[in-house]
Design an enzyme around this catalytic site. Structure first.
Site, PDB file in Angstrom:
ATOM      1  N   SER A   1       0.803  -1.223   0.000  1.00 39.59           N
ATOM      2  CA  SER A   1       0.000   0.000   0.000  1.00 39.59           C
ATOM      3  C   SER A   1       0.839   1.278   0.000  1.00 39.59           C
ATOM      4  CB  SER A   1      -0.958   0.031   1.203  1.00 39.59           C
ATOM      5  OG  SER A   1      -0.256   0.311   2.389  1.00 39.59           O
TER       6      SER A   1
ATOM      7  N   LYS B   1       1.197   4.265   7.197  1.00 44.33           N
ATOM      8  CA  LYS B   1       0.460   5.092   6.241  1.00 44.33           C
ATOM      9  C   LYS B   1       0.921   6.545   6.368  1.00 44.33           C
ATOM     10  CE  LYS B   1      -2.600   1.998   4.700  1.00 44.33           C
ATOM     11  NZ  LYS B   1      -1.822   0.825   5.102  1.00 44.33           N
TER      12      LYS B   1
END
Length: 196
Positions: A115, A152
């Site tokens: 990701s 993230k």
């Protein structure tokens, strides 16, 4: 001593010994400084991992063990859906001490998932995390969500925080300020290279 082939003929053309014929114990990594966008090549010997040779724009610098800092490597952190973070110490990694403030509390995590690939953080890479419980907007952070953890980019929007992936296949994760605990801010990525 003589050397024979399978037909019991003497072989005369044995090459002379060269140290390059031995298996190499050298490991090579690229070290990507996320704050400054600078990449170094880091080499070490598997037998003595506390000494380093750093290449920066063709210039090599040797760091003896006394000039390196040991950083603990923990288990995986998800670059994908949050996963239970493994807090078992898997290894340690030495980095030049002068790259960090003496007060920095650092640790490393192995990345699982894709990701964050558009931020040059790939599956199997190691991220160097500076332990802190706050972060600036747009920092790449290791975040604990209950007992799970993920890597993230932190985007603050008023009362809401978005944990943004760097891969269009994934959706942002919206959370409230009190739902997450920042474990630290990513300051570098270490990527294993094939040594040639």
């Amino acid at each position: 001593m003589i050397v024979l082939n399978s037909d019991f003929e003497i072989i005369e053309d044995i090459p002379s010994f060269d140290p390059h014929m031995l298996p190499s114990t050298l490991e090579s990594f690229s070290y990507v400084d996320l704050k400054h966008g600078h990449t170094y090549v880091l080499e070490r010997d598997r037998i003595n991992k506390s000494e380093l040779e750093i290449t920066d724009k063709q210039e090599k610098t040797f760091y003896p063990a006394s000039d390196t800092q040991q950083v603990i490597v923990y288990g995986n952190i998800a670059a994908g859906q949050p996963i239970h973070m493994n807090d078992v110490v898997e290894d340690s990694f030495h980095l030049p001490a002068q790259w960090f403030n003496p007060t920095d509390d650092l640790f490393m995590l192995k990345v699982r998932g894709d990701s964050m690939i558009d931020a040059n953080i790939d599956d199997g890479d190691y991220v160097v995390i500076r332990k802190q419980n706050s972060a600036n907007n747009r920092d790449i952070v290791a975040v604990s969500l209950d007992d799970d953890a993920t890597l993230k980019r932190l985007v603050k929007m008023g009362d809401t925080i978005l944990l943004m992936p760097e891969n269009e296949k994934y959706e942002p994760i919206p959370i409230k300020s009190d739902q997450a605990r920042i474990l630290g801010v990513a300051c570098a990525v270490v990527k294993r290279q094939d040594f040639s």
